[in-house]
Design a protein around this motif. Structure first.
Motif, short mmCIF file in Angstrom:
data_model
loop_
_atom_site.label_atom_id
_atom_site.label_comp_id
_atom_site.label_asym_id
_atom_site.label_seq_id
_atom_site.Cartn_x
_atom_site.Cartn_y
_atom_site.Cartn_z
N ILE A 58 -6.62 -8.40 -3.26
CA ILE A 58 -6.54 -8.69 -2.35
C ILE A 58 -6.12 -10.30 -2.42
N PHE A 80 -13.96 2.53 -3.20
CA PHE A 80 -13.93 3.35 -4.33
C PHE A 80 -15.21 3.20 -5.33
N LYS A 101 -8.46 -6.08 3.39
CA LYS A 101 -7.00 -6.25 3.53
C LYS A 101 -6.84 -6.49 4.72
N TYR A 142 0.42 3.72 1.75
CA TYR A 142 0.61 4.31 3.05
C TYR A 142 1.93 3.51 3.84
N CYS A 193 -3.59 4.99 -7.01
CA CYS A 193 -2.16 4.66 -6.23
C CYS A 193 -1.41 4.28 -7.30
N CYS A 227 -6.83 8.13 -0.15
CA CYS A 227 -7.35 7.05 -0.55
C CYS A 227 -8.83 6.85 -0.19
N PRO A 262 -6.52 1.13 -7.66
CA PRO A 262 -5.16 0.81 -8.29
C PRO A 262 -5.11 -0.34 -9.26
N THR A 274 -6.62 -0.34 6.13
CA THR A 274 -7.39 0.65 5.55
C THR A 274 -8.64 0.19 5.03
N CYS A 275 -8.78 -0.83 3.88
CA CYS A 275 -9.92 -1.62 3.67
C CYS A 275 -10.22 -2.89 4.59
N CYS A 281 -14.42 -3.56 -4.41
CA CYS A 281 -13.90 -2.58 -3.87
C CYS A 281 -15.15 -1.52 -3.33
N CYS A 297 0.87 -1.11 -0.14
CA CYS A 297 0.00 -0.09 0.14
C CYS A 297 0.84 1.29 0.02
N CYS A 324 -12.37 -8.51 -3.29
CA CYS A 324 -11.44 -7.66 -4.25
C CYS A 324 -10.35 -8.51 -4.93
S1 BJ8 Z 1 -3.84 3.80 -0.54
S2 BJ8 Z 1 -6.21 2.55 -2.65
S3 BJ8 Z 1 -2.66 0.96 -2.21
S4 BJ8 Z 1 -5.35 0.76 0.19
S5 BJ8 Z 1 -7.71 -3.72 -1.46
S6 BJ8 Z 1 -9.16 -0.48 -1.24
S7 BJ8 Z 1 -8.93 -2.20 -4.43
S8 BJ8 Z 1 -10.93 -3.42 -1.74
S9 BJ8 Z 1 -5.77 -1.10 -2.66
FE1 BJ8 Z 1 -5.17 0.97 -1.93
FE2 BJ8 Z 1 -3.42 1.67 -0.24
FE3 BJ8 Z 1 -5.90 3.09 -0.49
FE4 BJ8 Z 1 -3.94 2.87 -2.29
FE5 BJ8 Z 1 -10.16 -1.64 -2.91
FE6 BJ8 Z 1 -9.14 -3.82 -3.08
FE7 BJ8 Z 1 -9.36 -2.81 -0.74
FE8 BJ8 Z 1 -7.59 -1.77 -2.50
#
Ligand code: BJ8
Length: 432
Positions: free
Chosen positions: A117, A379, A147, A78, A310, A343, A285, A143-144, A376, A76, A114
């Motif tokens: 993942i 987004f 993940k 981050y 990203c 994000c 991304p 984040t999500c 996802c 990521c 997703c």
């Molecule tokens: S900063 S966009 S790289 S979390 S994995 S959020 S596609 S459902 S990759 Fe991400 Fe870091 Fe954010 Fe960037 Fe959606 Fe899939 Fe989750 Fe995803």
């Protein structure tokens, strides 16, 4: 060749699957990338990173580890890579963009998840990716939901450090949490590597990474030209592969490519004609080898000129700018940058709307593709706001939700064809 196979074996790679991956990845990339006409010559280096990265860089990393150094795998934007390099370690990107490992992942993970993942997870449990096998530690982030929970399973395979991301970083306690998390990550890296992260080392690695971001920004800025001197496919490929290359070398190679593109802009040489419809892609991304959307759009004659994602501008649109040389000032500057990443997982997220609107003007785009990876939610739901924003601006927009298979390619192609016709008709009616 036999030497590298032995190396893969010592890393515990499943050679059979790995061979199939290389074959499928190689032909996929060739079909999409190599068939383009009039490509910049300096793209040859980046093509070789796709086809040879499991051959060329691997021995370097194995030697690096043999000298007692550590490798940290990340998923990521981050992940604060400045701290990783300051600890004397190397960071590699492990985000999966391939369909191939998903069958392995789905023996454990739910199917309706997703693809990024599942692909990332499948690379590890299928023992397909040497970079995964080389990683001494993985760094994840909250984040999500998909993940986060996948990281708990990965932790059973390789030690994992998860950074807790404040979901509203623009509050005083959001910033405080970011600072605390950076301090904890710094301590964990020092423990892993046995190296102290000093202000001098951190300053050095901030400069190194700022330089790579600046090179990628230079490449992106060159795409403002009409016509763009490089295809969207090639520009995306550079972004995708440079994250796993040696830092200094990739920066130099991106600048070499930009020098060639400068020349093309001066001579009016483009990847397409001047009249090509210019597209902005925004959303989830796109990780190597996911070039599906770009390849469909550009095979229809459009020119993808910017990615708000990203795998695009979000990585290089902000630098780390310390206001002093003390550890406190350096960490504060890292908080400034990382807390500003917009994000879709953070809420509320007004800066993304502003940013995507600005990009559409600066890159003089004719239309927007709002791209979401299947399942996802972040987004997908934020895409509603993006669509409303561009509706108000009378900017044509199309929503595309997809995965890593090719099953929906024909359908996406038909929809994009109609979208491009609509944009052209709109432009013509304005002229009349
Ligand atoms: S900063 S966009 S790289 S979390 S994995 S959020 S596609 S459902 S990759 Fe991400 Fe870091 Fe954010 Fe960037 Fe959606 Fe899939 Fe989750 Fe995803």
């Amino acid at each position: 060749m036999s030497g590298i196979i032995e190396l893969w074996k010592t890393l515990g790679i499943d050679i059979d699957k790995h061979n199939k991956l290389l074959q499928s990845q190689g032909s996929y990339i060739k079909e999409i990338v190599a068939i383009q006409k009039n490509r910049p010559q300096k793209m040859a280096y980046f093509d070789s990173l796709v086809t040879e990265s499991h051959f060329k860089r691997l021995p370097d990393l194995v030697n690096f580890k043999a000298q007692g150094n550590k490798i940290v795998g990340a998923f990521c934007l981050y992940a604060p890579e400045e701290l990783v390099y300051a600890a004397g370690a190397v960071m590699v990107g492990l985000c999966g963009g391939a369909q191939f490992p998903i069958a392995d992942a789905e023996t454990i993970l739910p199917r309706n998840l997703c693809p990024l993942i599942k692909s990332s997870f499948g690379f590890k449990i299928g023992r397909i990716c040497p970079y995964f096998q080389l990683s001494d530690m993985l760094v994840g982030e909250t984040t999500c939901d998909g993940k986060k929970k996948m990281y708990e399973l990965l932790n059973e395979e390789t030690p994992m450090h998860v950074i807790e991301i404040p979901h509203n970083p623009n509050t005083p306690h959001g910033r405080t949490l970011w600072l605390k998390e950076l301090e904890l990550f710094k301590e964990r890296l020092e423990e892993l590597t046995g190296n102290k992260i000093t202000p001098e080392r951190l300053k050095q690695s901030i400069d190194l990474i700022n330089n790579r971001r600046a090179a990628l920004k230079r490449l992106s800025d060159l795409r403002r030209a009409i016509p763009s001197p490089i295809s969207g496919i090639d520009a995306l490929l550079v972004n995708q592969v440079s994250s796993n290359d040696n830092l200094g070398r990739s920066t130099a190679k991106i600048h070499e490519l930009c020098d060639e593109l400068d020349e093309r802009v001066r001579n009016g040489v483009g990847a397409t004609g001047k009249d090509a419809v210019r597209l902005l892609v925004t959303g989830s991304p796109m990780t190597l080898p996911n070039l599906k959307l770009h390849s469909i759009a550009e095979s229809l004659g459009a020119s993808v000129v910017v990615e708000e994602s990203c795998s695009g501008t979000r990585y290089f649109n902000r630098f780390v700018s310390p206001k002093g040389d003390s550890m406190g000032a350096l960490l504060d500057a890292l908080v400034d940058r990382y807390a500003a990443i917009n994000c879709a997982c953070v809420t509320p997220n007004p800066s993304r709307l502003q940013n995507v609107s600005d990009l559409s003007c600066v890159f003089k785009v004719d239309g927007v593709i709002n791209y979401t990876l299947q399942y996802c939610h972040a987004f997908n739901v934020e895409g509603v706001k993006i669509a409303n924003l561009f509706k108000k601006q009378d900017m044509p927009l199309i929503n595309v939700e997809s995965d890593y298979t090719r099953e929906d390619s024909a359908q996406i192609r038909t929809r994009l064809e109609a979208f491009l016709e609509l944009i052209i008709a709109k432009a013509e009616s304005k002229m009349n």
